[in-house]
Design a protein around this motif. Structure first.
Motif, PDB file in Angstrom:
ATOM      1  N   UNK A  46       0.763  -1.205  -0.143  1.00 48.11           N
ATOM      2  CA  UNK A  46      -0.105  -0.082  -0.259  1.00 48.11           C
ATOM      3  C   UNK A  46       1.082   1.007  -0.168  1.00 48.11           C
ATOM      4  N   UNK A  47       1.024   2.089  -1.211  1.00 47.15           N
ATOM      5  CA  UNK A  47       1.721   3.484  -0.780  1.00 47.15           C
ATOM      6  C   UNK A  47       1.233   4.363  -0.109  1.00 47.15           C
ATOM      7  N   UNK A  48       0.003   4.399   0.783  1.00 45.51           N
ATOM      8  CA  UNK A  48      -0.235   5.006   1.789  1.00 45.51           C
ATOM      9  C   UNK A  48      -1.047   6.613   1.190  1.00 45.51           C
ATOM     10  N   UNK A  49      -1.727   7.366   1.335  1.00 42.45           N
ATOM     11  CA  UNK A  49      -2.386   8.585   2.238  1.00 42.45           C
ATOM     12  C   UNK A  49      -1.178   9.634   1.742  1.00 42.45           C
ATOM     13  N   UNK A  50      -0.582   9.696   1.673  1.00 39.96           N
ATOM     14  CA  UNK A  50       0.128  10.592   1.177  1.00 39.96           C
ATOM     15  C   UNK A  50       0.790  11.509   1.063  1.00 39.96           C
ATOM     16  N   UNK A  51       0.580  11.404  -0.723  1.00 42.79           N
ATOM     17  CA  UNK A  51      -0.397  11.867  -2.074  1.00 42.79           C
ATOM     18  C   UNK A  51      -1.589  12.835  -1.841  1.00 42.79           C
ATOM     19  N   UNK A  52      -2.302  11.793  -1.416  1.00 39.30           N
ATOM     20  CA  UNK A  52      -3.767  12.538  -1.499  1.00 39.30           C
ATOM     21  C   UNK A  52      -3.839  13.526  -0.294  1.00 39.30           C
TER      22      UNK A  52
END
Length: 284
Positions: free
Chosen positions: A213-219
């Protein structure tokens, strides 16, 4: 705020919007940085996780240390487990419980010692400690393990009872095992077991693969940018609303200005009466 001149209020509004935008930009950049770090971690796992195992010396020469770019790379180890120095790492989140991971030092045929995480076991049915821990195989064993750097000490300062450690902090592990094993223990990395040959009858449950899971950091980063834009939009809305109210007040002013002539005419009548009284007094 209403007592300030219009330009002064607007300057304060815009200053608040600028400060808010700077804060949003800082938080957005922080999330972009975290996203880049997470992307680098995922790329590292993809490159190394299923690579061909190599001897430990190829990745960590004697006297050297693990290169961060070699994390998760498998190594092939030949030697024996030092079963008398087995340790448990407490409070590990596996299987929906506060599980334990099983650590056993592995002495290679060249004398070096690498700590091996063999997997996890659940807490006991009627006690916090595990009811049973599958034993490591005895005699010469070939182990395939993936390398990971050691963990920091817990920030809470929590400790652990004898035979356990609060985290996989390799200097702490070196102090917890026997002196000769501790002196030879590799302190830059430990191994997460993949396989053992010969395989034992039972073994702890295998650790889960790293999350993809790349995680929510970009959003989150994009959201902070939108918040900054919304701050200026809101300030623009406040200024436009104030200007509209001022125009409406200006249009209502002529009706309110029609009333003053009455007091003026009354003042003129009073002056005329005073003059007549003066003339009457003079005629007498």
């Amino acid at each position: 705020m209403q007592s300030l001149p219009r330009a002064g209020r607007w300057a304060i509004y815009i200053s608040l919007a600028v400060v808010f935008a700077i804060a949003c930009a800082f938080l957005s950049n922080w999330q972009f940085t975290r996203n880049e770090e997470r992307s680098a971690q995922l790329a590292l796992v993809e490159a190394n996780y299923d690579a061909t195992p190599v001897p430990l010396d190829e990745l960590i020469p004697a006297g050297g240390a693990l290169d961060p770019g070699d994390q998760w790379h498998p190594v092939r180890l030949v030697g024996q487990y030092v079963v008398d120095d087995e340790l448990l790492v407490r409070n590990r989140p596996h299987g929906g419980t506060s599980a334990f991971e099983v650590l056993v030092p592995f002495r290679l045929i060249d004398g070096r010692v690498l700590l091996i995480d063999r997997g996890w076991v659940p807490p006991g049915d009627d006690q916090p400690d595990p009811d049973a821990v599958p034993a490591a195989p005895s005699g010469e064993v070939t182990v395939i393990a993936r390398l990971k750097p050691g963990e920091p000490l817990p920030s809470s300062g929590r400790s652990a009872p004898e035979g356990q450690v609060p985290t996989i902090h390799l200097p702490l592990v070196a102090d917890a095992v026997s002196a000769d094993v501790g002196r030879a223990l590799e302190l830059s990395a430990y191994g997460v077991m993949v396989s053992e040959d010969p395989a034992p009858a039972g073994r702890p449950q295998a650790l889960a693969s790293p999350s993809e899971d790349p995680g929510p950091h970009l959003s989150y980063a994009i959201q902070w940018i939108l918040f900054a834009v919304m701050g200026f939009v809101f300030i623009g809305y406040v200024i436009r609303t104030e200007r509209r109210h001022r125009r409406e007040d200006a249009q209502d002013e002529p009706a309110s200005d029609a009333a003053p002539p009455r007091p003026a005419s009354r003042r003129r009548d009073r002056d005329a009466e005073d003059e007549d009284a003066l003339l009457d007094a003079a005629g007498r």
